[in-house]
Structures are given as structure tokens and as C-alpha cells.
Design a protein around this motif. Sequence first.
Motif, PDB file in Angstrom:
ATOM      1  N   ILE A  16      -0.333 -70.533 -22.870  1.00 27.77           N
ATOM      2  CA  ILE A  16      -0.862 -71.201 -21.684  1.00 27.77           C
ATOM      3  C   ILE A  16      -2.191 -71.846 -22.048  1.00 27.77           C
ATOM      4  O   ILE A  16      -2.618 -71.808 -23.209  1.00 27.77           O
ATOM      5  CB  ILE A  16      -1.043 -70.218 -20.508  1.00 27.77           C
ATOM      6  CG1 ILE A  16      -2.080 -69.134 -20.871  1.00 27.77           C
ATOM      7  CG2 ILE A  16       0.289 -69.580 -20.113  1.00 27.77           C
ATOM      8  CD1 ILE A  16      -2.464 -68.254 -19.705  1.00 27.77           C
ATOM      9  N   SER A  66      -6.312 -71.836 -20.858  1.00 31.74           N
ATOM     10  CA  SER A  66      -7.313 -71.150 -20.054  1.00 31.74           C
ATOM     11  C   SER A  66      -7.927 -72.138 -19.069  1.00 31.74           C
ATOM     12  O   SER A  66      -7.709 -73.350 -19.180  1.00 31.74           O
ATOM     13  CB  SER A  66      -8.398 -70.562 -20.963  1.00 31.74           C
ATOM     14  OG  SER A  66      -9.172 -71.607 -21.526  1.00 31.74           O
ATOM     15  N   GLU A 124      -0.609 -65.479 -22.793  1.00 29.40           N
ATOM     16  CA  GLU A 124      -0.443 -64.495 -21.727  1.00 29.40           C
ATOM     17  C   GLU A 124       0.676 -63.527 -22.101  1.00 29.40           C
ATOM     18  O   GLU A 124       1.814 -63.937 -22.319  1.00 29.40           O
ATOM     19  CB  GLU A 124      -0.110 -65.200 -20.414  1.00 29.40           C
ATOM     20  CG  GLU A 124       0.149 -64.262 -19.248  1.00 29.40           C
ATOM     21  CD  GLU A 124       0.531 -65.021 -17.992  1.00 29.40           C
ATOM     22  OE1 GLU A 124      -0.381 -65.446 -17.266  1.00 29.40           O
ATOM     23  OE2 GLU A 124       1.748 -65.199 -17.754  1.00 29.40           O
ATOM     24  N   ILE A 144      -4.323 -61.515 -21.055  1.00 29.18           N
ATOM     25  CA  ILE A 144      -4.509 -62.889 -21.523  1.00 29.18           C
ATOM     26  C   ILE A 144      -5.581 -62.897 -22.599  1.00 29.18           C
ATOM     27  O   ILE A 144      -6.677 -62.364 -22.390  1.00 29.18           O
ATOM     28  CB  ILE A 144      -4.905 -63.827 -20.362  1.00 29.18           C
ATOM     29  CG1 ILE A 144      -3.808 -63.833 -19.296  1.00 29.18           C
ATOM     30  CG2 ILE A 144      -5.153 -65.243 -20.877  1.00 29.18           C
ATOM     31  CD1 ILE A 144      -4.151 -64.649 -18.057  1.00 29.18           C
ATOM     32  N   THR A 168      -1.568 -75.873  -9.521  1.00 28.10           N
ATOM     33  CA  THR A 168      -1.516 -74.635 -10.311  1.00 28.10           C
ATOM     34  C   THR A 168      -2.853 -74.300 -10.939  1.00 28.10           C
ATOM     35  O   THR A 168      -2.943 -73.354 -11.707  1.00 28.10           O
ATOM     36  CB  THR A 168      -0.465 -74.762 -11.432  1.00 28.10           C
ATOM     37  OG1 THR A 168      -0.788 -75.877 -12.263  1.00 28.10           O
ATOM     38  CG2 THR A 168       0.921 -74.943 -10.862  1.00 28.10           C
ATOM     39  N   TYR A 185      -3.351 -67.825 -12.136  1.00 28.47           N
ATOM     40  CA  TYR A 185      -3.074 -66.881 -13.206  1.00 28.47           C
ATOM     41  C   TYR A 185      -2.861 -65.512 -12.583  1.00 28.47           C
ATOM     42  O   TYR A 185      -3.503 -65.158 -11.603  1.00 28.47           O
ATOM     43  CB  TYR A 185      -4.235 -66.846 -14.206  1.00 28.47           C
ATOM     44  CG  TYR A 185      -4.484 -68.165 -14.887  1.00 28.47           C
ATOM     45  CD1 TYR A 185      -3.718 -68.553 -15.979  1.00 28.47           C
ATOM     46  CD2 TYR A 185      -5.467 -69.032 -14.425  1.00 28.47           C
ATOM     47  CE1 TYR A 185      -3.932 -69.768 -16.600  1.00 28.47           C
ATOM     48  CE2 TYR A 185      -5.682 -70.251 -15.035  1.00 28.47           C
ATOM     49  CZ  TYR A 185      -4.914 -70.615 -16.121  1.00 28.47           C
ATOM     50  OH  TYR A 185      -5.123 -71.821 -16.725  1.00 28.47           O
ATOM     51  N   PRO A 186      -1.992 -64.688 -13.134  1.00 31.16           N
ATOM     52  CA  PRO A 186      -1.148 -64.968 -14.301  1.00 31.16           C
ATOM     53  C   PRO A 186      -0.034 -65.948 -13.980  1.00 31.16           C
ATOM     54  O   PRO A 186       0.312 -66.150 -12.821  1.00 31.16           O
ATOM     55  CB  PRO A 186      -0.598 -63.601 -14.666  1.00 31.16           C
ATOM     56  CG  PRO A 186      -0.593 -62.856 -13.377  1.00 31.16           C
ATOM     57  CD  PRO A 186      -1.791 -63.329 -12.626  1.00 31.16           C
ATOM     58  N   ARG A 187       0.544 -66.529 -15.028  1.00 33.80           N
ATOM     59  CA  ARG A 187       1.603 -67.522 -14.863  1.00 33.80           C
ATOM     60  C   ARG A 187       2.986 -66.895 -14.780  1.00 33.80           C
ATOM     61  O   ARG A 187       3.884 -67.464 -14.173  1.00 33.80           O
ATOM     62  CB  ARG A 187       1.569 -68.517 -16.036  1.00 33.80           C
ATOM     63  CG  ARG A 187       0.297 -69.362 -16.070  1.00 33.80           C
ATOM     64  CD  ARG A 187       0.271 -70.355 -14.917  1.00 33.80           C
ATOM     65  NE  ARG A 187      -0.968 -71.099 -14.852  1.00 33.80           N
ATOM     66  CZ  ARG A 187      -1.247 -72.176 -15.565  1.00 33.80           C
ATOM     67  NH1 ARG A 187      -0.361 -72.608 -16.447  1.00 33.80           N
ATOM     68  NH2 ARG A 187      -2.388 -72.796 -15.437  1.00 33.80           N
ATOM     69  N   ARG A 202       2.937 -62.238 -11.249  1.00 27.33           N
ATOM     70  CA  ARG A 202       2.439 -62.765  -9.977  1.00 27.33           C
ATOM     71  C   ARG A 202       2.987 -61.958  -8.815  1.00 27.33           C
ATOM     72  O   ARG A 202       2.263 -61.681  -7.848  1.00 27.33           O
ATOM     73  CB  ARG A 202       2.797 -64.247  -9.837  1.00 27.33           C
ATOM     74  CG  ARG A 202       2.068 -65.137 -10.834  1.00 27.33           C
ATOM     75  CD  ARG A 202       2.549 -66.574 -10.781  1.00 27.33           C
ATOM     76  NE  ARG A 202       2.246 -67.177  -9.499  1.00 27.33           N
ATOM     77  CZ  ARG A 202       1.064 -67.684  -9.170  1.00 27.33           C
ATOM     78  NH1 ARG A 202       0.062 -67.621 -10.036  1.00 27.33           N
ATOM     79  NH2 ARG A 202       0.875 -68.238  -8.001  1.00 27.33           N
TER      80      ARG A 202
END
Length: 367
Positions: free
Chosen positions: A51, A53, A61, A74, A351, A355-357, A362
Motif C-alpha cells: 500500500i 502510507s 500492510e 503496517i 479512500t 486504513y487498514p485497507r 476494517r
Amino acid sequence: MRTEDICTALEGLTGIEVTVRDAGARVDVRVPAIDDAVRLAAERVARFRAIRSPNGAPAVEFVVSDDDGVRPLILVSDDVVCAPVDAREVLDSSMVYAVSDPPSLVAHSEMTRDAEALARACAGPGPKNVSGLAGSFLLLRCCIVGATRFGLRPVRAVAWWQRAWHTIGGDLPLPPFRSDARWEELVRSATESGLPSVPSDGPQQDGPAAGTDALCLEDFQRTAPALTFTRLDDAFLTAWKTHVRIAPGRLAGALLDGVEGGRARVALYPDGGGSIDVRVESAGSVHAVLQLRFPVGGEELAVDEVRIAEGSRGAGLFQRLMYNAEEVGRLLGVHAMTLHATDAGGYALATLGAYPRDPALRDAAGR
């Protein structure tokens, strides 16, 4: 998961040290920037994804399983981000205590800064908001314990927490903390290294800097060509010293940090309002445009436009520009940012900061 796959995932991060231990059962990731290391049991890593930051830098992640489900981890080149544990894991009480609106993720560096700020607040003069302090102590303890779940040893954060606790005398509306061998070991390490002292001159100010009264027009000319200003005259200089009060070199550093090929132009009006236009280009091609506006009064920083050329998307440029915009807002001392983005930015804003993705993470965080 295989340790080889974990090591491959981390290859895009610079400045870290990766070591495979326990006959391939564990991967240790040392992050010199925070003087700490993550210890990842390979069998507990469910999956990972590359991902970006919030500042646009490469990040990885991880989804790490434990007895309570899954936890996010992460890693970036200079920091580690993880989730605080629930307050029930650190308090020895049948009653439910909770911190209002806690963050779902906390960076190691942020945790240490917040612990230092708490120590400063406890050492400061005047009456104390004991309820607010209790919430800060509890949240920080939850963050530190969450970090230890990944083998991290945030000794400096614990040292500041202990300094604050000693200063306040532990006289707060909190039940006893649960016995935690890892916490006690960190306390011993912090004590052996010496609890930090709080400087008597108080916290450093992050807002508009004092000491800009001596600025002259040449100070603004020296930031060219990276940062230029419209109508550089005595009226501009007076308005800047009255309303902005930031050294131009400091503004240029925050605005263009990590933006290769970036150029910015600032317009300032006598009443204190103004705008900042940023263009990122190379070889005659424009890669990104960012337009910021700060109205009279300095209450907000508006992002009027942000566009990323198609060939420059997916490389973290959007995140970097927005991160820098937040830093500029902090320097200006604004209280809010408003976003009015279109094109590539309009989609990315949906988006930004999400986070988190990983969907499972999530869901676990209730987001």
C-alpha cells in the motif's frame, strides 16, 4: 505464510533490516528510525498487501492472526503502525472503561510523541483535568500494549508514561491495571536507562513561528525557483509578518518535501488571505497540480483543486501532496481543511486515510 514471501514483501522498504530466525519460523524487522523491531511469527501472517502510507511512501500492510481474531500491522521505512488493544485488556476491573473516539491505528513515533506530550502536560503549571488525563494514560497504555503484541519494545514511550505517572502521583479515576509481564519488563528497561526529564521551557510550538519580524525580501527571494511569491514588495512583507509569520524556507520545506520536480507560487493579500499553487513537472510534462487557499482569519485551508496526470497515478504522489498540504495547514495554525477535489483527486479522496485497507481488518475495527 512462508518467510520467503514475507521477506519479498518487505523488499520495497528502504532503511529496514530483515532477519529470518528460528529456522525460518520468524521474521524480525528492525526499523532504525524508531530504534525498535517487529517480530513476526510466519505462521500467524495470514496475508499482506503493498500500500501507500499517508505521505505517499511505500508501505506493507500485514494481516496477523491471534487468539482474538486478526490484527493489522503496517510497516514503512521509518515507522511501524498497529492498533491499540481494548481497554478491557489492560484494566483489572469488572466495570467497562473506554476512551471516547480512540484511533484505530497508531504509529510508533506518534505514540512516543504523545507520551512525551502527556509528561509535559502533567508537569505543567495550573489545575489539571483529571478525567482528560485519565483518558490519555489509558489510551497510551492501550497503544503501548498493542505494540508489544508484535514484539515491539517501545521503551521511550514507556519511560515518558512512567514519568507522567510519577508526576501526577497516579491520582486518577482509573481502576488498577492488569498484571502484564511484558509491561513490567519495559518499565524495568526504562528505569535502568533513566526516566527522561521534562524541560522547564515547556513544549515546542508547531504553529506559526515567532522570530519572523526580522524577515526581509531577500529571504523570500532565496527560496526561488522552488518557491516564489507574487508582488514581493514592502506591502507583501508587512502582510506576511502580520498574518503568516512563517519563515519562507520552512514553508518551502513543508510544501515540497518529497515532491520531485515540484514548484510552488504563493499569493498573499494585505488582509491576510492568500493562495498557494503547486505544479509538479519534468521534461515539459505536468504530472500534478495542487491549489490551496487560506481565507482571511486563518481558520481553514481549502484544497480547491488537485489533479494527478494518468501516467503519474499509483506512485503515491497524491498522498504526498495531501500530506504536505496538512503540514502547511499545521504551520499556518488553521483549525480545519476543506477539500474540493476533482478528477483523479476526487476518487482518491474517497479512500484517503482509510486504513487498514484489508476488508477483514476494517470489519474487525468496525469501520
